[in-house]
Design a protein around this motif. Structure first.
Motif, PDB file in Angstrom:
ATOM      1  N   THR A  48      -5.472   2.515  -2.326  1.00  0.00           N
ATOM      2  CA  THR A  48      -5.161   3.525  -1.316  1.00  0.00           C
ATOM      3  C   THR A  48      -6.437   4.036  -0.652  1.00  0.00           C
ATOM      4  O   THR A  48      -6.417   4.455   0.498  1.00  0.00           O
ATOM      5  N   ASP A  49      -7.536   3.976  -1.396  1.00  0.00           N
ATOM      6  CA  ASP A  49      -8.815   4.400  -0.830  1.00  0.00           C
ATOM      7  C   ASP A  49      -9.143   3.621   0.442  1.00  0.00           C
ATOM      8  O   ASP A  49      -9.646   4.192   1.403  1.00  0.00           O
ATOM      9  N   VAL A  50      -8.826   2.318   0.449  1.00  0.00           N
ATOM     10  CA  VAL A  50      -9.222   1.499   1.598  1.00  0.00           C
ATOM     11  C   VAL A  50      -8.490   1.910   2.874  1.00  0.00           C
ATOM     12  O   VAL A  50      -8.927   1.591   3.972  1.00  0.00           O
ATOM     13  N   HIS A  51      -7.388   2.609   2.742  1.00  0.00           N
ATOM     14  CA  HIS A  51      -6.740   3.146   3.938  1.00  0.00           C
ATOM     15  C   HIS A  51      -7.218   4.562   4.231  1.00  0.00           C
ATOM     16  O   HIS A  51      -7.420   4.937   5.385  1.00  0.00           O
ATOM     17  N   LEU A  52      -7.412   5.371   3.187  1.00  0.00           N
ATOM     18  CA  LEU A  52      -7.570   6.805   3.401  1.00  0.00           C
ATOM     19  C   LEU A  52      -9.012   7.277   3.469  1.00  0.00           C
ATOM     20  O   LEU A  52      -9.288   8.327   4.036  1.00  0.00           O
ATOM     21  N   THR A  53      -9.940   6.538   2.901  1.00  0.00           N
ATOM     22  CA  THR A  53     -11.312   7.028   2.921  1.00  0.00           C
ATOM     23  C   THR A  53     -11.812   7.042   4.358  1.00  0.00           C
ATOM     24  O   THR A  53     -11.421   6.212   5.158  1.00  0.00           O
ATOM     25  N   GLY A  54     -12.606   8.044   4.666  1.00  0.00           N
ATOM     26  CA  GLY A  54     -13.090   8.142   6.043  1.00  0.00           C
ATOM     27  C   GLY A  54     -12.089   8.765   6.991  1.00  0.00           C
ATOM     28  O   GLY A  54     -12.330   8.815   8.189  1.00  0.00           O
ATOM     29  N   THR A  55     -10.939   9.214   6.468  1.00  0.00           N
ATOM     30  CA  THR A  55      -9.959   9.870   7.344  1.00  0.00           C
ATOM     31  C   THR A  55      -9.843  11.347   6.971  1.00  0.00           C
ATOM     32  O   THR A  55     -10.500  11.825   6.062  1.00  0.00           O
ATOM     33  N   GLN A  84      -9.693  -0.835   6.043  1.00  0.00           N
ATOM     34  CA  GLN A  84     -10.983  -0.568   6.676  1.00  0.00           C
ATOM     35  C   GLN A  84     -12.096  -1.115   5.810  1.00  0.00           C
ATOM     36  O   GLN A  84     -11.950  -1.278   4.592  1.00  0.00           O
ATOM     37  N   HIS A 137       0.840  -1.207   0.000  1.00  0.00           N
ATOM     38  CA  HIS A 137       0.000   0.000   0.000  1.00  0.00           C
ATOM     39  C   HIS A 137       0.869   1.249   0.000  1.00  0.00           C
ATOM     40  O   HIS A 137       0.644   2.187  -0.757  1.00  0.00           O
ATOM     41  N   PHE A 152      -7.584  12.600   5.405  1.00  0.00           N
ATOM     42  CA  PHE A 152      -7.032  12.748   4.059  1.00  0.00           C
ATOM     43  C   PHE A 152      -8.127  13.161   3.087  1.00  0.00           C
ATOM     44  O   PHE A 152      -7.937  14.030   2.231  1.00  0.00           O
ATOM     45  N   ARG A 202      -3.571  -0.629   7.297  1.00  0.00           N
ATOM     46  CA  ARG A 202      -4.038   0.086   6.101  1.00  0.00           C
ATOM     47  C   ARG A 202      -5.338  -0.513   5.582  1.00  0.00           C
ATOM     48  O   ARG A 202      -5.536  -0.661   4.372  1.00  0.00           O
TER      49      ARG A 202
END
Lengths: 331, 573
Positions: free
Chosen positions: B384-391, A153, A18, B393, A151
């Motif tokens: 990268t969305d799966v880490h950053l979405t909802g944050t 959610q 990631h 960022f 990493r």
């Protein structure tokens, strides 16, 4: 307040790949922002009104130039898309031999169940190096189960199971958050994930998690008890009856429904069949299931019962082992 | 608003036209029942400014709370109501109407050579609908507020929340029709009311952008309106649509909501892009490079905007294959946006650039929009969305687009057309200071939020103590930046108001710009804009013809001379 990390810890197999992609997109972002903005400022100064710079040959439309600056970004976009999609498919692919963990979200806490019956609230203990399959459901509103160090959610939705997979790598203690606004105490719906080495995790599980007394019942055993208490066996016995199909070995079988659909009896299907049995019926059966099981079972209990139907010889077990009610089932 | 007759003494400029849209009538009734697109634009300007102030106040409370990991003043419930109010006010009552209803309303008829919009009464109705919706939302706030966020995800909004959701949603439903009315009006006007010679090829890019925006508005807004109404039905009558307890599907809401709300992003940014095209042409004294590409990229963005909503839902339980398709389509949006930016940059090349205050805003737009647009890549890429979405960022990303893009463009547009709208010049140096403060304050506020998001700080969090003190530094930095940003936003409110009474007369064409609004009407314009029907014989932004002497910049028949060659010295304040 004076510590300012620039990156979260990496604690799953997904974290490093990631981050490579993340930094690649960051490089692109910085590159294009700096270059284009610098060019704009440079032009704005060089061609400011009254400057001596030559304006010979100024033009205002040029197809070749348009193609020249549209196509390379398009290829870059495809490249990032391909890279990202590869990672994404890996992230969503069910790993072999995954250890199962069950998560129930509710306003405003996380409830975790391990298959052997250990339960935790706002804590999640995991072994390093073992792929994990997390089955999640919400009891009320939508939540999102997010572990930045992994990493990863995914939304935790009421009315359906969702899953996410990860493989923790590095022992340590990492924050766990809810990232979907879920009401008043949304920001307090969090806790910690503790990654232990395999040995330590086995010991931890053995002694029943954080509890003082040992855990005496697995999820499947608790499910068996519920199966007996709620009298499920009178219709869903070891063999099919007029009232209902047997639950023995039902897990994973293909069903034939009166509406023509042919679902596989997985977690999602079994949950629906218990709490909303008339939505679609198995061929050969009528709407005779009594009571509203939505009111009878909590989400935790539904998971227990489903675990029970997965176990070999379910419904046949003559006598459910009656456990002493120690503190095993905890908090 | 009537600033006329003009104060007198030292004014050596030629006398103002005796009559314009501001001073024809003075009664309150003449304002509240007006059909004049320019007066309605002014009514909108006042209303959206009030809402912008309220939304900023809520943002101020949010930033104050986040200086400490455990909050400062507010209870969590109040905090949730603050960010909900901030989002709802800024999006539905400021950003969506800001550029179309103020600048679009004022300028589209003039730019195409029409006396008014096609349906003046519908235009007035749209303002009243906006106002009714806005007042309903304020009533909801006073009765206890809304705590479900501007996204109103079900079943939180439909079953669980105890806030004043029903009133608020009815308010938003009504406001939606205000946008629809404006959209219909623009489309009809642009199709049917162009002056002779004003071909599609000669339309200012501002008009093209509004045309694309209007199509998005009339196709998208009905969907969100009905969606919000369904939430009300579920909440009030317990009709199961979205709540699984009532037999509904909570994810269905997200599909319907984002089907509008992603295109809504383009409703907010496309008119801003239109403004930027005008500013780049006027202050480079040069035709916008790649006119057709910029015009059609607006349409391309509008069309693609409708098929990318799923990128808000990569982790919402949609299938993996859906995720891949939506990801692919989302990457395509990057291209028309990039085309616009490159063309603007090329417009400057070999131009004659006047570094006036509106151009400061336009240049700052480029820098901020670049970051806003490029950070969209992290969310088009599912991995990268799966880490950053909802944050944080994602919070930083959309503020770069919405504030850095849309609001900077709005401010640039207001500074550019203010002399046209009110006939007065504002103090140039203060305006440049405001542009600078907004640029610096904005970056200091939102750059740290990218780091916060990467570290994993979830959005809409009141407390952030789980990660120890790691996040406080960035939050304090962000709050510090927001105070600078606030000053940058407040300044124009003062000097622009000041200019109404004390500003120098602008004259019809203070910037020496090409365009019907500068060439053919006075500042401020008269009620029906044109003395006689203009006939357009030149291309859009034909500065080449001006330099060659074949196009006269100012031929307003009825009053004073052109004001080109406006004094380079800045006014003292």
């Amino acid at each position: 307040m004076w510590n300012f990390p620039v990156a979260p810890p990496k604690a799953s197999t997904y974290a490093a790949p990631h981050d490579y992609l993340f930094y690649a997109i960051t490089a692109l972002t910085v590159f294009f922002t700096v270059v284009v903005f610098a060019v704009v400022i440079f032009f704005a100064i060089k061609y400011r009104e009254g400057s001596k710079a030559s304006r010979e040959g100024a033009s205002d439309e040029n197809l070749r130039v348009e193609i020249m600056w549209s196509v390379p970004p398009l290829f870059l976009a495809f490249l990032i898309f391909a890279w990202s999609t590869k990672l994404y498919v890996d992230w969503r692919k069910p790993p072999d031999n995954a250890m199962e963990v069950f998560v129930i979200g509710k306003q405003w806490m996380w409830h975790v169940q391990h298959a052997n019956g250990v339960r935790e609230n706002n804590e999640l203990h995991l072994p390093a190096g073992v792929p994990i399959r997390v089955t999640m459901i919400s009891q009320d509103v939508i939540h999102a189960f997010y572990i930045p160090a992994f990493r990863s959610q995914y939304h935790v939705v009421p009315g359906r199971y969702t899953v996410q997979y990860f493989t923790p790598t590095t022992p340590g203690r990492y924050p766990l958050y809810c990232t979907m606004h879920c009401g008043t105490q949304h920001s307090e719906m969090g806790g910690y994930v503790t990654v232990l080495s395999k040995d330590e995790f086995a010991k931890w599980l053995e002694r029943g998690g954080e509890e003082q007394a040992p855990v005496t019942k697995t999820m499947a055993q608790r499910g068996a008890e519920l199966f007996k208490d709620k009298n499920c066996g009178s219709c869903h016995g070891p063999a099919d009856t007029v009232q209902g199909p047997s639950l023995n070995g039902i897990y994973g079988t293909a069903r034939k429904m009166t509406d023509g659909s042919a679902p596989i009896a997985d977690q999602e299907y079994l949950r629906e069949a218990i709490i909303d049995p008339y939505r679609r019926l198995n061929q050969g059966y009528r709407d005779t299931m009594p009571g509203d099981y939505r009111q009878v079972f909590t989400e935790e209990e539904l998971l227990d019962v489903i675990e029970y139907t997965k176990s070999p010889g379910a419904t046949k077990t003559p006598e459910v082992q009656v456990a002493t009610n120690s503190g095993a089932s905890s908090r | 608003m009537s600033s006329i007759p003009v104060a007198p003494q030292i004014n050596t400029d030629p006398p103002q036209p005796t009559r314009n849209y501001l001073n024809t009538e003075h009664t309150i009734k003449s304002w509240l029942l007006t059909g004049d697109h320019k007066r309605i634009a002014v009514l909108y300007l006042i209303s959206i400014s009030i809402f912008f102030f309220l939304g900023s106040l809520a943002a101020g409370f949010i930033r104050l709370e986040l200086t400490s990991p455990r909050g400062v003043l507010l209870e969590s419930e109040t905090y949730n109501k603050m960010f909900s109010a901030h989002g709802i006010i800024m999006i539905f009552f400021f950003l969506i109407p800001a550029i179309p209803a103020v600048l679009g309303n004022f300028l589209i008829p003039i730019m195409i050579g029409a006396r008014d919009l096609a349906f003046p009464r519908l235009n007035l109705l749209s303002w009243y609908l906006y106002l009714i919706g806005g007042v309903l939302f304020l009533i909801a706030l006073m009765m206890g507020g809304v705590d479900a966020g501007w996204t109103f995800y079900t079943p939180l909004s439909s079953i669980y929340s105890t806030g004043q959701i029903t009133i608020a949603l009815v308010g938003l439903f009504i406001t939606g029709f205000s946008s629809i009315a404006t959209g219909i009006n623009f489309i009809a006007t642009i199709h049917k009311m162009r002056a002779p010679g004003m071909t599609w090829d000669r339309l200012p890019l501002f008009v093209w952008a509004h045309y694309a925006t209007s199509i998005v508005i009339i196709l998208g807004t009905p969907v969100v309106a009905i969606t919000l109404l369904l939430v009300v039905f579920e909440r009030v009558f317990k009709i199961g649509v979205f709540s699984p307890e009532l037999g509904g599907d909570p994810v269905l809401f997200q599909h319907m909501f984002w089907f509008y709300s992603h295109p809504a992003v383009y409703i907010m940014i496309l008119p801003g892009m239109g403004v930027i095209s005008e500013l780049f042409a006027a202050f480079s004294q040069k035709r916008v490079f790649g006119y057709h590409f910029v015009a059609f990229s607006s349409l391309a963005i509008a069309a693609l905007g409708f098929i990318v909503w799923g990128h808000h839902m990569f982790v919402s339980s949609q299938s993996m294959y859906q995720g891949i398709v939506f990801s692919f389509l989302s990457f395509l949006v990057a291209i028309p946006s990039a085309v616009k930016v490159f063309n603007w940059a090329a417009t400057l090349y070999k131009g004659h650039i006047k570094l006036k205050a509106p151009m400061f805003f336009a240049l700052s737009f480029i820098g901020l929009f670049l970051i806003g647009g490029l950070t969209g890549l992290y969310f088009a890429a599912v991995a990268t969305d799966v880490h950053l979405t909802g944050t944080y960022f994602v919070v930083a990303h959309f503020h770069y687009v919405m504030v850095g893009g849309a609001i900077t463009a709005f401010l640039g547009g207001i500074h550019y057309w203010w002399p046209k709208m009110f006939g007065k010049m504002y103090p140039e140096s203060w305006a440049k200071l405001s542009a600078l403060l907004v640029f610096v304050g904005f970056n200091v506020t939102f750059l740290p939020q990218f780091v916060l998001g990467f570290l994993g700080m979830p959005r809409r969090y009141h407390y952030y103590y789980f990660q120890g003190g790691d996040m406080q530094f960035y939050n304090i930095l962000s709050t510090a930046g927001s105070t600078v940003l606030a000053i940058g936003f407040l300044l124009p409110a003062f000097y622009l108001t000041w200019s109404l009474k004390y500003g120098k007369d602008a004259g019809p064409n203070p910037w020496g710009a090409v365009g019907l609004e500068w060439q053919k009407v006075g500042s401020p314009p008269t009620t029906y804009n044109f003395e006689e029907m203009p006939v357009v014989t030149w291309e859009a932004y034909d500065y080449q013809a001006v330099r060659e002497g074949t196009l006269e910049l100012n031929s307003t028949a009825h009053h004073h001379e052109s004001y080109i060659g406006q004094p380079e010295k800045e006014e003292k304040v």
